[in-house]
Design a protein around this motif. Structure first.
Motif, mmCIF file in Angstrom:
data_model
loop_
_atom_site.group_PDB
_atom_site.id
_atom_site.type_symbol
_atom_site.label_atom_id
_atom_site.label_comp_id
_atom_site.label_asym_id
_atom_site.label_seq_id
_atom_site.Cartn_x
_atom_site.Cartn_y
_atom_site.Cartn_z
ATOM 1 N N PRO A 91 -1.948 -11.584 1.477
ATOM 2 C CA PRO A 91 -2.329 -12.874 0.888
ATOM 3 C C PRO A 91 -2.779 -12.692 -0.554
ATOM 4 O O PRO A 91 -3.387 -11.677 -0.899
ATOM 5 C CB PRO A 91 -3.482 -13.332 1.773
ATOM 6 N N MET A 92 -2.491 -13.665 -1.401
ATOM 7 C CA MET A 92 -2.789 -13.540 -2.817
ATOM 8 C C MET A 92 -4.290 -13.591 -3.111
ATOM 9 O O MET A 92 -4.719 -13.316 -4.233
ATOM 10 C CB MET A 92 -2.075 -14.642 -3.603
ATOM 11 N N SER A 122 -1.070 -8.436 5.855
ATOM 12 C CA SER A 122 -1.066 -8.027 4.451
ATOM 13 C C SER A 122 0.247 -7.352 4.102
ATOM 14 O O SER A 122 0.711 -6.454 4.837
ATOM 15 C CB SER A 122 -2.225 -7.066 4.169
ATOM 16 N N TYR A 123 0.831 -7.770 2.972
ATOM 17 C CA TYR A 123 2.130 -7.245 2.559
ATOM 18 C C TYR A 123 2.074 -6.798 1.096
ATOM 19 O O TYR A 123 1.469 -7.466 0.245
ATOM 20 C CB TYR A 123 3.224 -8.309 2.715
ATOM 21 N N TYR A 124 2.752 -5.685 0.824
ATOM 22 C CA TYR A 124 2.835 -5.129 -0.524
ATOM 23 C C TYR A 124 4.281 -4.711 -0.802
ATOM 24 O O TYR A 124 5.044 -4.433 0.120
ATOM 25 C CB TYR A 124 1.920 -3.901 -0.670
ATOM 26 N N ASP A 125 4.612 -4.650 -2.076
ATOM 27 C CA ASP A 125 5.912 -4.118 -2.507
ATOM 28 C C ASP A 125 5.692 -2.827 -3.286
ATOM 29 O O ASP A 125 4.915 -2.806 -4.262
ATOM 30 C CB ASP A 125 6.662 -5.116 -3.399
ATOM 31 N N ILE A 155 -6.738 -1.636 -0.894
ATOM 32 C CA ILE A 155 -5.713 -2.134 0.026
ATOM 33 C C ILE A 155 -6.390 -2.996 1.104
ATOM 34 O O ILE A 155 -7.446 -2.638 1.630
ATOM 35 C CB ILE A 155 -4.944 -0.979 0.683
ATOM 36 N N THR A 156 -5.794 -4.115 1.422
ATOM 37 C CA THR A 156 -6.324 -5.013 2.448
ATOM 38 C C THR A 156 -5.568 -4.795 3.756
ATOM 39 O O THR A 156 -4.341 -4.910 3.805
ATOM 40 C CB THR A 156 -6.175 -6.481 2.019
ATOM 41 N N ILE A 191 6.213 -3.400 2.344
ATOM 42 C CA ILE A 191 5.267 -2.694 3.230
ATOM 43 C C ILE A 191 4.304 -3.684 3.887
ATOM 44 O O ILE A 191 3.643 -4.462 3.194
ATOM 45 C CB ILE A 191 4.459 -1.632 2.444
ATOM 46 N N LYS A 192 4.261 -3.627 5.201
ATOM 47 C CA LYS A 192 3.230 -4.358 5.957
ATOM 48 C C LYS A 192 2.117 -3.360 6.297
ATOM 49 O O LYS A 192 2.378 -2.280 6.810
ATOM 50 C CB LYS A 192 3.822 -4.946 7.235
ATOM 51 N N ILE A 193 0.902 -3.722 5.984
ATOM 52 C CA ILE A 193 -0.239 -2.844 6.252
ATOM 53 C C ILE A 193 -0.738 -3.077 7.683
ATOM 54 O O ILE A 193 -0.942 -4.226 8.113
ATOM 55 C CB ILE A 193 -1.382 -3.097 5.245
ATOM 56 N N SER A 194 -0.921 -1.994 8.411
ATOM 57 C CA SER A 194 -1.382 -2.085 9.805
ATOM 58 C C SER A 194 -2.808 -2.614 9.865
ATOM 59 O O SER A 194 -3.579 -2.523 8.896
ATOM 60 C CB SER A 194 -1.312 -0.721 10.467
#
Length: 237
Positions: A168-169, A204-207, A195-196, A233-236
């Motif tokens: 989320p932003m 939570s998603y990152y590129d 990192i969240t 990337i999806k964070i666990s």
């Protein structure tokens, strides 16, 4: 007779895929040549910046000296025009064409470890776990390149790798905490903080982005990544 011989030493090897970086191309003629007509009558396509050099006093051996690297995995065409003349004014009996290929290959990421999981091929998306250090969630990435990175290019390589928040932003943006190269100069370890972790309510998603192309990640001596790469990337939780 004309021979096209790669390298300075005029070895008895025909021109082939092994011409790379700024390797010279040798031309051997059976007669003494008019150097001015040779310089104007030989072309290489695609064009590469360089100059011709008379290698022997008998004017039978000449070198083309490139001033930049050959393009990676590119087919070149050498054309020797019939306007090329020997030292007494006889023109070449016919135009000669010869193809060759540059021998260098693109820089690649040969393996990747994200959050402690190894990937032998680069995935489009993955799920990764963080580690907790002093209440800060950290994501680690270990990147192995196909070729060593020159010491003067390591900073630029790190700057061409980024981790960007997608959702989320409202979460904090990731911060690069550390970068470290191994002794072979092929393995880079990066650690990002802020990192969240995902929750049951919010994922939570990152590129993770690697910039390719000539202005992107390169070894510093002519090899670079052909294309940019983006891993979702999806964070666990």
């Amino acid at each position: 007779m004309i021979h096209l011989i790669p390298r300075y030493g005029f070895e008895n090897t025909d021109i082939d895929r092994n011409i790379s970086k700024r390797e010279c191309i040798g031309f051997i003629f059976s007669k003494s040549m008019d150097f001015s007509t040779l310089k104007s009558g030989i072309s290489i396509s695609p064009n590469i910046n360089g100059y011709f050099y008379q290698a022997t006093s008998d004017r039978k051996r000449f070198l083309f000296v490139p001033l930049s690297n050959y393009e990676i995995e590119t087919k070149y065409l050498i054309t020797i025009s019939s306007s090329v003349k020997d030292s007494i004014g006889n023109s070449l009996y016919q135009e000669i064409k010869k193809e060759f290929y540059s021998g260098d290959s693109y820089l690649e990421i040969v393996s990747l470890n994200i959050g402690g999981i190894d990937y032998s091929s680069i995935p489009d998306e993955l799920e990764a776990s963080t580690t907790t250090v002093n209440a800060n969630e950290i994501l680690a990435a270990v990147i192995t390149f196909s070729n060593p990175i020159d010491i003067n290019s390591r900073y630029a390589v790190v700057n061409n790798i980024s981790l960007n928040l997608q959702f989320p932003m409202t979460s904090a943006s990731p911060i690069l905490l550390s970068s470290k190269w191994d002794s072979s100069n092929t393995v880079l370890t990066l650690n990002w903080g802020n990192i969240t972790k995902s929750t049951s309510e919010n994922k939570s998603y990152y590129d993770l982005k690697f910039n390719g192309g000539k202005s992107g990640i390169s070894t510093g001596n002519g090899r670079y990544m052909e294309d940019s790469i983006c891993i979702h990337i999806k964070i666990s939780s």
